[in-house]
Design a protein around this motif. Structure first.
Motif, PDB file in Angstrom:
ATOM      1  N   LEU A 188     -18.527   9.188   9.392  1.00  0.00           N
ATOM      2  CA  LEU A 188     -17.074   9.376   9.420  1.00  0.00           C
ATOM      3  C   LEU A 188     -16.370   8.136   9.944  1.00  0.00           C
ATOM      4  CD1 LEU A 188     -14.584  11.229   9.157  1.00  0.00           C
ATOM      5  CD2 LEU A 188     -15.040  12.005  11.503  1.00  0.00           C
ATOM      6  N   GLY A 189     -16.962   7.498  10.948  1.00  0.00           N
ATOM      7  CA  GLY A 189     -16.331   6.320  11.534  1.00  0.00           C
ATOM      8  C   GLY A 189     -16.177   5.172  10.560  1.00  0.00           C
ATOM      9  N   LEU A 190     -17.088   5.051   9.586  1.00  0.00           N
ATOM     10  CA  LEU A 190     -16.976   3.955   8.621  1.00  0.00           C
ATOM     11  C   LEU A 190     -15.778   4.167   7.692  1.00  0.00           C
ATOM     12  CD1 LEU A 190     -18.239   1.353   7.632  1.00  0.00           C
ATOM     13  CD2 LEU A 190     -19.656   2.705   6.081  1.00  0.00           C
ATOM     14  N   THR A 191     -15.623   5.379   7.188  1.00  0.00           N
ATOM     15  CA  THR A 191     -14.452   5.666   6.348  1.00  0.00           C
ATOM     16  C   THR A 191     -13.165   5.534   7.162  1.00  0.00           C
ATOM     17  OG1 THR A 191     -15.858   7.240   5.166  1.00  0.00           O
ATOM     18  CG2 THR A 191     -13.511   7.310   4.687  1.00  0.00           C
ATOM     19  N   LEU A 192     -13.243   5.902   8.439  1.00  0.00           N
ATOM     20  CA  LEU A 192     -12.079   5.729   9.327  1.00  0.00           C
ATOM     21  C   LEU A 192     -11.687   4.252   9.413  1.00  0.00           C
ATOM     22  CD1 LEU A 192     -10.114   6.736  11.523  1.00  0.00           C
ATOM     23  CD2 LEU A 192     -11.987   6.476  13.163  1.00  0.00           C
ATOM     24  N   MET A 193     -12.655   3.352   9.506  1.00  0.00           N
ATOM     25  CA  MET A 193     -12.353   1.919   9.562  1.00  0.00           C
ATOM     26  C   MET A 193     -11.716   1.436   8.263  1.00  0.00           C
ATOM     27  SD  MET A 193     -12.983   0.772  12.493  1.00  0.00           S
ATOM     28  CE  MET A 193     -13.008   2.193  13.592  1.00  0.00           C
ATOM     29  N   TYR A 194     -12.167   1.979   7.133  1.00  0.00           N
ATOM     30  CA  TYR A 194     -11.540   1.619   5.852  1.00  0.00           C
ATOM     31  C   TYR A 194     -10.048   1.953   5.864  1.00  0.00           C
ATOM     32  CZ  TYR A 194     -16.305   1.335   3.919  1.00  0.00           C
ATOM     33  OH  TYR A 194     -17.609   1.008   3.662  1.00  0.00           O
ATOM     34  N   TRP A 195      -9.740   3.173   6.308  1.00  0.00           N
ATOM     35  CA  TRP A 195      -8.334   3.586   6.316  1.00  0.00           C
ATOM     36  C   TRP A 195      -7.520   2.802   7.341  1.00  0.00           C
ATOM     37  CZ3 TRP A 195      -6.424   5.540   2.316  1.00  0.00           C
ATOM     38  CH2 TRP A 195      -7.050   6.522   1.573  1.00  0.00           C
ATOM     39  N   LEU A 196      -8.113   2.495   8.498  1.00  0.00           N
ATOM     40  CA  LEU A 196      -7.387   1.696   9.498  1.00  0.00           C
ATOM     41  C   LEU A 196      -7.072   0.305   8.939  1.00  0.00           C
ATOM     42  CD1 LEU A 196      -9.245   2.627  12.813  1.00  0.00           C
ATOM     43  CD2 LEU A 196      -6.849   3.079  12.252  1.00  0.00           C
ATOM     44  N   ALA A 197      -8.025  -0.268   8.193  1.00  0.00           N
ATOM     45  CA  ALA A 197      -7.755  -1.568   7.566  1.00  0.00           C
ATOM     46  C   ALA A 197      -6.650  -1.451   6.527  1.00  0.00           C
ATOM     47  CB  ALA A 197      -9.036  -2.098   6.929  1.00  0.00           C
ATOM     48  N   ALA A 198      -6.648  -0.341   5.775  1.00  0.00           N
ATOM     49  CA  ALA A 198      -5.593  -0.150   4.768  1.00  0.00           C
ATOM     50  C   ALA A 198      -4.226   0.016   5.426  1.00  0.00           C
ATOM     51  CB  ALA A 198      -5.928   1.070   3.907  1.00  0.00           C
ATOM     52  N   LEU A 199      -4.195   0.689   6.569  1.00  0.00           N
ATOM     53  CA  LEU A 199      -2.914   0.890   7.268  1.00  0.00           C
ATOM     54  C   LEU A 199      -2.326  -0.422   7.773  1.00  0.00           C
ATOM     55  CD1 LEU A 199      -3.708   4.160   9.266  1.00  0.00           C
ATOM     56  CD2 LEU A 199      -1.966   3.888   7.486  1.00  0.00           C
ATOM     57  N   GLN A 200      -3.182  -1.415   8.041  1.00  0.00           N
ATOM     58  CA  GLN A 200      -2.675  -2.701   8.527  1.00  0.00           C
ATOM     59  C   GLN A 200      -1.889  -3.447   7.460  1.00  0.00           C
ATOM     60  OE1 GLN A 200      -3.084  -2.903  11.793  1.00  0.00           O
ATOM     61  NE2 GLN A 200      -4.274  -1.020  11.479  1.00  0.00           N
ATOM     62  N   THR A 201      -2.038  -3.044   6.183  1.00  0.00           N
ATOM     63  CA  THR A 201      -1.313  -3.725   5.104  1.00  0.00           C
ATOM     64  C   THR A 201       0.126  -3.250   4.978  1.00  0.00           C
ATOM     65  OG1 THR A 201      -2.014  -2.090   3.438  1.00  0.00           O
ATOM     66  CG2 THR A 201      -3.473  -3.966   3.828  1.00  0.00           C
ATOM     67  N   ILE A 202       0.497  -2.159   5.672  1.00  0.00           N
ATOM     68  CA  ILE A 202       1.876  -1.655   5.599  1.00  0.00           C
ATOM     69  C   ILE A 202       2.730  -2.447   6.582  1.00  0.00           C
ATOM     70  CG2 ILE A 202       3.360   0.358   5.892  1.00  0.00           C
ATOM     71  CD1 ILE A 202       0.979   2.111   5.250  1.00  0.00           C
ATOM     72  N   PRO A 203       3.749  -3.159   6.107  1.00  0.00           N
ATOM     73  CA  PRO A 203       4.566  -3.979   7.015  1.00  0.00           C
ATOM     74  C   PRO A 203       5.307  -3.113   8.036  1.00  0.00           C
ATOM     75  CG  PRO A 203       4.940  -4.566   4.709  1.00  0.00           C
ATOM     76  CD  PRO A 203       4.149  -3.288   4.703  1.00  0.00           C
ATOM     77  N   ASN A 204       5.317  -3.556   9.271  1.00  0.00           N
ATOM     78  CA  ASN A 204       6.054  -2.824  10.300  1.00  0.00           C
ATOM     79  C   ASN A 204       7.554  -2.851  10.047  1.00  0.00           C
ATOM     80  OD1 ASN A 204       3.755  -2.117  11.777  1.00  0.00           O
ATOM     81  ND2 ASN A 204       3.752  -4.097  12.852  1.00  0.00           N
ATOM     82  N   ASP A 205       8.026  -3.919   9.346  1.00  0.00           N
ATOM     83  CA  ASP A 205       9.463  -4.010   9.076  1.00  0.00           C
ATOM     84  C   ASP A 205       9.954  -2.837   8.233  1.00  0.00           C
ATOM     85  OD1 ASP A 205       9.257  -6.347  10.433  1.00  0.00           O
ATOM     86  OD2 ASP A 205       9.316  -7.649   8.650  1.00  0.00           O
TER      87      ASP A 205
END
Length: 317
Positions: A188-205
């Protein structure tokens, strides 16, 4: 004559794009650094795959020098073998049950852990990722002790609650679900890391602008986060499916495919046919391995098409 013939070449050299010159200068070094990867990939991935295809057409035990050509006999034997179809069914059941749950739960956890206001977020991320780096075979052996019906800590707790004992790995109706649960927890933790990396692509602005405009957390999630995560659905789903099909070491150490073939995944069946039977059938095991590779391509391709359609629909919305 010499001056006239060499002038155009000199002008071409002086007007050559700098990128092209840089590429020609660095080209040999790029291939030199890629050479170890190419050699290792060819020796441990390409060559075994091609050799397995050739062995699948032989009637060979894997030990003797005689390797008579068998044609399609190994494939015909596989299609008429009930244990082969049993192993395919168990493998597909594990994929159907665990992959959607793993992808969805990991997405929820990633959104939760990506909140900067959450205390101890890094500690929680590490806690989820620790099982990923642990050796799968060791986890399988440890789980045999943890889930032991006689003296395991799980059954000790259940006994205090007036339940059990439960033979998690010896009961054919519980063994497969137990293996799926351990596999789900470990990866589960590996798929969690995939999604966390994907979330970093969303600009905070973008999130801040929506927050200033008065968008609620639910509106930001449905109209910003989900559509921007849609392109990652296909690749994360495909990676999760491939990882789920590589479940040999966990099943082999926990149940060995038993009891009564209830956890017999195709990888374990290939191993048994090649190395554990009284009369090893290396050619037949290779044929089953080729069929498993074809099944993997079909499942991953179908999942990619479905995930891409879902992602395109989410992006449009």
């Amino acid at each position: 004559m010499t001056l006239v013939s060499t002038a155009p070449a000199r002008r071409a050299a002086t007007t050559r794009p700098p990128e092209q010159a840089r590429s020609r200068r660095h080209g040999p070094w790029i291939w030199l650094f890629l050479l170890p990867t190419i050699v290792l990939f060819g020796a441990y991935t390409v060559w075994p795959a091609l050799a397995s295809i050739w062995y699948s057409f032989l009637s060979w035990s894997g030990y003797g020098p005689e390797r008579p050509f068998a044609g399609w006999a190994n494939y015909q034997l596989a299609f008429s073998d009930p244990l082969f179809w049993k192993s395919i069914g168990v493998t597909l059941l594990i994929i159907v049950v665990t992959v959607p749950l793993r992808v969805l739960l990991a997405l929820v956890l990633a959104i939760f852990l990506n909140d900067p206001r959450l205390p101890f977020a890094r500690v929680l991320r590490t806690a989820f990722f620790v099982p990923v780096v642990a050796t799968t075979a060791i986890i399988g052996i440890v789980m045999n002790f943890v889930l032991d019906p006689a003296g395991g800590p799980v059954n000790h707790v259940l006994g205090n609650l007036g339940i059990g004992p439960v033979d998690f790995l010896g009961d054919s109706s519980a063994a497969l679900w137990t293996v799926m649960g351990v596999h789900f927890w470990k990866w589960l933790g590996l798929t969690l890391m995939y999604w966390l990396a994907a979330l970093q692509t969303i600009p905070n602005d973008v999130q801040e602008a929506a927050r200033v405009d008065g968008a609620t957390a639910r509106q930001r999630f449905t109209h910003i986060t989900l559509p921007m995560l849609a392109p990652f659905v296909a690749i994360i789903t495909m990676l999760t499916i491939v990882e789920t099909m590589q479940i040999f070491d966990l099943v082999q150490t926990m149940t060995g495919g038993g009891p009564f073939f209830s956890t017999l995944v195709t990888e374990v069946y290939i191993y048994q046919q090649a190395f554990e039977t009284a009369k090893p059938e290396y050619g037949y095991a290779s044929a089953v391995g080729v069929l498993l590779g074809v099944l993997t391509l079909v499942v991953v391709g179908a999942a990619a098409i479905v995930s891409r359609l879902i992602g395109r629909k989410g992006a449009v919305q």
